[in-house]
Scaffold this motif. Structure first.
Motif, PDB file in Angstrom:
ATOM      1  N   ARG A  28       9.441  15.356 -13.350  1.00  0.00           N
ATOM      2  CA  ARG A  28       8.482  14.687 -13.513  1.00  0.00           C
ATOM      3  C   ARG A  28       7.772  14.439 -14.538  1.00  0.00           C
ATOM      4  O   ARG A  28       7.451  13.822 -15.856  1.00  0.00           O
ATOM      5  CB  ARG A  28       8.240  14.134 -12.380  1.00  0.00           C
ATOM      6  N   LEU A  90       3.487   5.420 -13.736  1.00  0.00           N
ATOM      7  CA  LEU A  90       3.523   5.545 -12.123  1.00  0.00           C
ATOM      8  C   LEU A  90       4.566   4.851 -11.625  1.00  0.00           C
ATOM      9  O   LEU A  90       4.617   6.607 -10.242  1.00  0.00           O
ATOM     10  CB  LEU A  90       2.511   4.354 -12.399  1.00  0.00           C
ATOM     11  N   SER A  91       6.327   4.823 -12.035  1.00  0.00           N
ATOM     12  CA  SER A  91       7.428   5.059 -11.667  1.00  0.00           C
ATOM     13  C   SER A  91       7.163   6.001 -11.250  1.00  0.00           C
ATOM     14  O   SER A  91       8.059   7.052 -10.343  1.00  0.00           O
ATOM     15  CB  SER A  91       8.040   4.074 -11.802  1.00  0.00           C
ATOM     16  N   ASN A  92       7.472   7.769 -12.125  1.00  0.00           N
ATOM     17  CA  ASN A  92       8.028   8.890 -12.386  1.00  0.00           C
ATOM     18  C   ASN A  92       6.602   9.569 -11.956  1.00  0.00           C
ATOM     19  O   ASN A  92       7.282  10.654 -11.292  1.00  0.00           O
ATOM     20  CB  ASN A  92       7.672   9.379 -13.987  1.00  0.00           C
ATOM     21  N   ALA A  93       5.834   9.399 -11.297  1.00  0.00           N
ATOM     22  CA  ALA A  93       4.283   9.636 -10.824  1.00  0.00           C
ATOM     23  C   ALA A  93       4.794   9.692  -9.117  1.00  0.00           C
ATOM     24  O   ALA A  93       4.218  10.675  -8.968  1.00  0.00           O
ATOM     25  CB  ALA A  93       3.451   9.675 -11.391  1.00  0.00           C
ATOM     26  N   GLY A  94       5.816   8.931  -9.042  1.00  0.00           N
ATOM     27  CA  GLY A  94       6.484   8.378  -7.455  1.00  0.00           C
ATOM     28  C   GLY A  94       6.224   7.721  -6.681  1.00  0.00           C
ATOM     29  O   GLY A  94       5.456   7.418  -5.714  1.00  0.00           O
ATOM     30  N   LEU A  95       4.765   6.793  -7.901  1.00  0.00           N
ATOM     31  CA  LEU A  95       3.718   5.436  -7.106  1.00  0.00           C
ATOM     32  C   LEU A  95       5.602   4.367  -6.859  1.00  0.00           C
ATOM     33  O   LEU A  95       6.249   4.079  -8.053  1.00  0.00           O
ATOM     34  CB  LEU A  95       2.595   5.123  -7.810  1.00  0.00           C
ATOM     35  N   ASP A  96       5.044   3.475  -6.159  1.00  0.00           N
ATOM     36  CA  ASP A  96       5.893   2.394  -6.307  1.00  0.00           C
ATOM     37  C   ASP A  96       5.441   1.375  -6.658  1.00  0.00           C
ATOM     38  O   ASP A  96       3.804   0.334  -6.233  1.00  0.00           O
ATOM     39  CB  ASP A  96       5.933   1.976  -4.338  1.00  0.00           C
ATOM     40  N   VAL A  97       5.878   0.734  -8.129  1.00  0.00           N
ATOM     41  CA  VAL A  97       5.539   0.001  -8.718  1.00  0.00           C
ATOM     42  C   VAL A  97       5.694  -1.375  -8.878  1.00  0.00           C
ATOM     43  O   VAL A  97       4.830  -2.441  -9.172  1.00  0.00           O
ATOM     44  CB  VAL A  97       5.366   0.070 -10.918  1.00  0.00           C
ATOM     45  N   ILE A 100       2.665  -3.840  -7.428  1.00  0.00           N
ATOM     46  CA  ILE A 100       1.977  -4.240  -8.767  1.00  0.00           C
ATOM     47  C   ILE A 100       2.107  -5.548 -10.238  1.00  0.00           C
ATOM     48  O   ILE A 100       1.189  -5.993 -10.107  1.00  0.00           O
ATOM     49  CB  ILE A 100       1.969  -2.458  -9.473  1.00  0.00           C
TER      50      ILE A 100
END
Length: 304
Positions: A28, A90-97, A100
């Motif tokens: 990541r 943000l997507s690669n950090a594991g957050l659901d974009v 957003i």
């Protein structure tokens, strides 16, 4: 029990336990660094491309127009690239974009409905600048003469105009329906003069020719010149353009191609020259008159 807990802690901190997480974290991190690097590269490439595009078309574009459009496109593309990059990070950090993006879409729709006039102003302003409809310093007539004056500033939202009386007028770009630009290298001065029907047209033509010769000889700088430095269209008689004219007389039209910056001066000098020459030749310019018939049958003329 204590030995079991110690052993559990030791097992928890072994490489085998953390290897999948560390590998995923490194992947990541590498992806995020790659996105940041590609973002930096995209910003540089987009700047080079936009600069080269405007450098190629600079000969057909005013410097102010070029700078405005270039700045606008650089700013717009910068925000687009930044937004896409942040969402990818943000997507690669594991957050659901997805929420957003959905929220941004709803917010953008709400703002769009609430700011339709602003968006319309911005779009119209962009095309005014892109198409070079008018620039700072141009004398214009907006919406069939509702506003007449010199352009002070052309913005994306509004245009500022200073009238002849030095009033500053700000008009929203979306309210500009039609515009007449008096500063586009060449203009045709159109001068009308009305004389009594009794005057021979050849006398009027001769007077106009005399005025033309005098102006071309003494004020050549007012007129549009060809490649050889000769006046392209000196003041000349276009013809009789009205014979009714509220019974005042025959209306003659004089035309001439002049430089845009000297349009008003040229028209003024042609009028002044015509008035002087006609008076010199004993030709009166028509004005309202009435005829009174006396009992003797003689006719007299009195001014209204």
């Amino acid at each position: 029990m204590f030995e079991i807990s110690i052993q559990s802690i030791k097992d928890y901190f072994t490489w085998e336990t953390w290897e999948p997480q560390l590998i995923e974290l490194s992947q990541r991190s590498l992806m995020i660094l790659l996105i940041i690097g590609l973002t930096w590269l995209a910003l540089k490439v987009r700047k080079v491309i936009i600069n080269r595009v405007f450098d190629i078309n600079i000969s057909r574009m005013q410097e102010k127009q070029k700078d405005t459009l270039e700045s606008l496109l650089l700013s717009l593309t910068k925000y687009v690239i930044f937004i896409i990059s942040i969402l990818m990070i943000l997507s690669n950090a594991g957050l659901d974009v997805a929420p957003i993006i959905a929220g941004a879409g709803v917010l953008g729709l709400a703002v769009g409905f609430g700011a339709q006039t602003l968006v319309k102003d911005l779009i119209t302003g962009f095309f005014i600048i892109f198409e070079d409809q008018f620039s700072v310093g141009d004398y214009v007539s907006i919406n069939n003469g509702e506003i007449n004056g010199t352009i002070v500033d052309v913005g994306l939202r509004a245009t500022k105009i200073r009238t002849w009386g030095q009033h500053s007028v700000v008009i929203q770009n979306s309210e500009i329906r039609t515009s007449q630009n008096y500063n586009r290298e060449r203009m045709r001065a159109i001068i009308n003069v009305t004389v009594p029907y009794e005057i021979d047209p050849s006398e009027i033509e001769q007077a106009i020719n005399d005025v033309s010769h005098d102006l071309v000889s003494n004020q050549k700088q007012l007129f549009l010149l060809d490649d050889k430095g000769e006046v392209m269209e000196p003041p000349q008689l276009y013809g009789i353009t009205d014979v009714e004219n509220n019974a005042l007389g025959a209306k003659y039209t004089v035309i001439s191609m002049v430089k845009d910056v000297h349009y008003w001066t040229a028209a003024k000098e042609i009028r002044k020259g015509l008035l002087k020459q006609l008076n010199k030749n004993g030709i009166q310019i028509s004005y309202p008159r009435r005829i009174e018939r006396h009992e003797s049958g003689a006719e007299g003329f009195n001014n209204l």
